[in-house]
Motif scaffolding. Structure first.
Motif, PDB file in Angstrom:
ATOM      1  N   VAL A  65       6.287  28.051 -20.412  1.00  0.00           N
ATOM      2  CA  VAL A  65       5.420  29.299 -20.210  1.00  0.00           C
ATOM      3  C   VAL A  65       4.009  29.532 -20.652  1.00  0.00           C
ATOM      4  N   GLY A  66       3.913  28.805 -21.932  1.00  0.00           N
ATOM      5  CA  GLY A  66       2.467  28.687 -22.457  1.00  0.00           C
ATOM      6  C   GLY A  66       1.636  27.947 -21.348  1.00  0.00           C
ATOM      7  N   VAL A  67       2.105  26.697 -21.171  1.00  0.00           N
ATOM      8  CA  VAL A  67       1.373  25.906 -20.301  1.00  0.00           C
ATOM      9  C   VAL A  67       0.941  26.933 -18.926  1.00  0.00           C
ATOM     10  N   TRP A  68       1.986  27.228 -18.465  1.00  0.00           N
ATOM     11  CA  TRP A  68       1.868  28.076 -17.079  1.00  0.00           C
ATOM     12  C   TRP A  68       0.748  29.239 -17.245  1.00  0.00           C
ATOM     13  N   ILE A  69       0.560  29.990 -18.406  1.00  0.00           N
ATOM     14  CA  ILE A  69      -0.333  30.773 -18.428  1.00  0.00           C
ATOM     15  C   ILE A  69      -1.653  30.529 -18.493  1.00  0.00           C
ATOM     16  N   VAL A  70      -1.870  29.167 -19.037  1.00  0.00           N
ATOM     17  CA  VAL A  70      -3.194  28.616 -19.252  1.00  0.00           C
ATOM     18  C   VAL A  70      -3.573  28.021 -18.036  1.00  0.00           C
ATOM     19  N   GLU A  71      -2.646  27.458 -16.996  1.00  0.00           N
ATOM     20  CA  GLU A  71      -2.955  26.924 -16.099  1.00  0.00           C
ATOM     21  C   GLU A  71      -3.298  28.146 -14.871  1.00  0.00           C
ATOM     22  N   ALA A  72      -2.658  29.443 -15.234  1.00  0.00           N
ATOM     23  CA  ALA A  72      -2.867  30.391 -14.117  1.00  0.00           C
ATOM     24  C   ALA A  72      -4.210  30.976 -14.081  1.00  0.00           C
ATOM     25  N   ALA A  73      -4.769  30.799 -15.235  1.00  0.00           N
ATOM     26  CA  ALA A  73      -6.007  31.298 -15.261  1.00  0.00           C
ATOM     27  C   ALA A  73      -6.689  32.618 -14.851  1.00  0.00           C
ATOM     28  N   ARG A  74      -5.786  33.630 -15.143  1.00  0.00           N
ATOM     29  CA  ARG A  74      -5.813  35.027 -14.873  1.00  0.00           C
ATOM     30  C   ARG A  74      -6.325  35.838 -16.111  1.00  0.00           C
ATOM     31  N   ALA A  75      -7.291  36.772 -15.723  1.00  0.00           N
ATOM     32  CA  ALA A  75      -7.805  37.604 -16.730  1.00  0.00           C
ATOM     33  C   ALA A  75      -6.708  38.250 -17.775  1.00  0.00           C
ATOM     34  N   ALA A  76      -5.711  38.761 -17.035  1.00  0.00           N
ATOM     35  CA  ALA A  76      -4.809  39.635 -17.970  1.00  0.00           C
ATOM     36  C   ALA A  76      -3.238  39.035 -17.621  1.00  0.00           C
ATOM     37  N   VAL A  77      -2.692  38.447 -18.770  1.00  0.00           N
ATOM     38  CA  VAL A  77      -1.421  37.880 -18.760  1.00  0.00           C
ATOM     39  C   VAL A  77      -0.625  38.102 -19.887  1.00  0.00           C
ATOM     40  N   TRP A  78       0.366  38.639 -19.752  1.00  0.00           N
ATOM     41  CA  TRP A  78       1.315  39.162 -21.004  1.00  0.00           C
ATOM     42  C   TRP A  78       2.422  38.347 -20.640  1.00  0.00           C
ATOM     43  N   VAL A  79       3.252  38.431 -21.728  1.00  0.00           N
ATOM     44  CA  VAL A  79       4.838  37.989 -21.961  1.00  0.00           C
ATOM     45  C   VAL A  79       5.640  39.093 -22.131  1.00  0.00           C
TER      46      VAL A  79
END
Length: 217
Positions: A37-51
């Protein structure tokens, strides 16, 4: 933030770059490992990502691999300010390990029980809390409430969360997702009139409606 798109499992997500959601909320208790999930968040490159996670020891420890500059914050089901403080201590250690300023990662408590709603004012004043979120589905099931078409059965809980947010100087709360089979726009208008400024969404159609209802809010 008008629309908060909930992602239960990153493995079933299509082209997230095309989403019109203002924020993404990824479930850390989905099938994918927290590290993935951490890798996916970085690759998503979105301004606002929460878990999203639970306020358990397992949930708190799962947040460590996802803390990075790409993560905005954590949405956590909590019933007390002490639970928020315990989570904050783990996040602080992860921030230091990632060389982030301590306090950089925000927290949004999800109020999903009667106990949580009754403690809303205290929870709202806990460190790191940016705003509150009302989880109406679990709350209604606990209370044995069956919301009607006008959802008046939820009015007291909704107003409590709005009042607690305002009293603590927080941004207005986030509303629960539109239940399947219901008209999202009319209920969204009611929520906006009550003081909510944003809504959890389950798909892109709900994102579109939320962006419309909460535009310029």
């Amino acid at each position: 933030m008008r629309s908060w798109l909930y992602i239960p499992d990153i493995r079933n997500v299509g082209n997230i770059g095309a989403s019109e959601a203002d924020a993404l909320v990824v479930d850390l208790h989905g099938a994918a490992a927290p590290g993935a999930v951490g890798v996916w968040i970085v690759e998503a490159a979105r301004a606002a990502v929460w878990v999203r996670l639970d306020a358990t020891e397992e949930g708190r420890q799962a947040v460590r691999p996802v803390v990075s500059p790409a993560l905005t914050g954590v949405c956590v089901a909590a019933e007390s300010a002490n639970e928020i403080a315990a989570l904050g201590a783990v996040i602080a250690e992860a921030e230091e390990a990632a060389r982030l300023p301590v306090g950089r990662i925000a927290v949004i408590p999800r109020l999903a029980t009667a106990a949580a709603v009754l403690q809303a004012a205290e929870i709202a004043r806990a460190p790191r809390v940016a705003r509150l979120q009302l989880a109406e589905g679990p709350l209604a099931r606990q209370l044995l409430v069956e919301p009607g078409e006008d959802e008046r059965e939820l009015l007291w809980a909704r107003s409590m969360v709005v009042m607690a947010s305002a009293a603590a100087g927080l941004a207005p709360p986030i509303a629960a997702a539109c239940p399947p089979g219901t008209e999202c726009e009319p209920s969204g208008v009611v929520l906006r009139r009550l003081g909510f400024r944003g809504r959890t969404c389950l798909d892109e159609e709900q994102v579109r409606v939320a962006n419309k209802v909460f535009a310029n809010a």
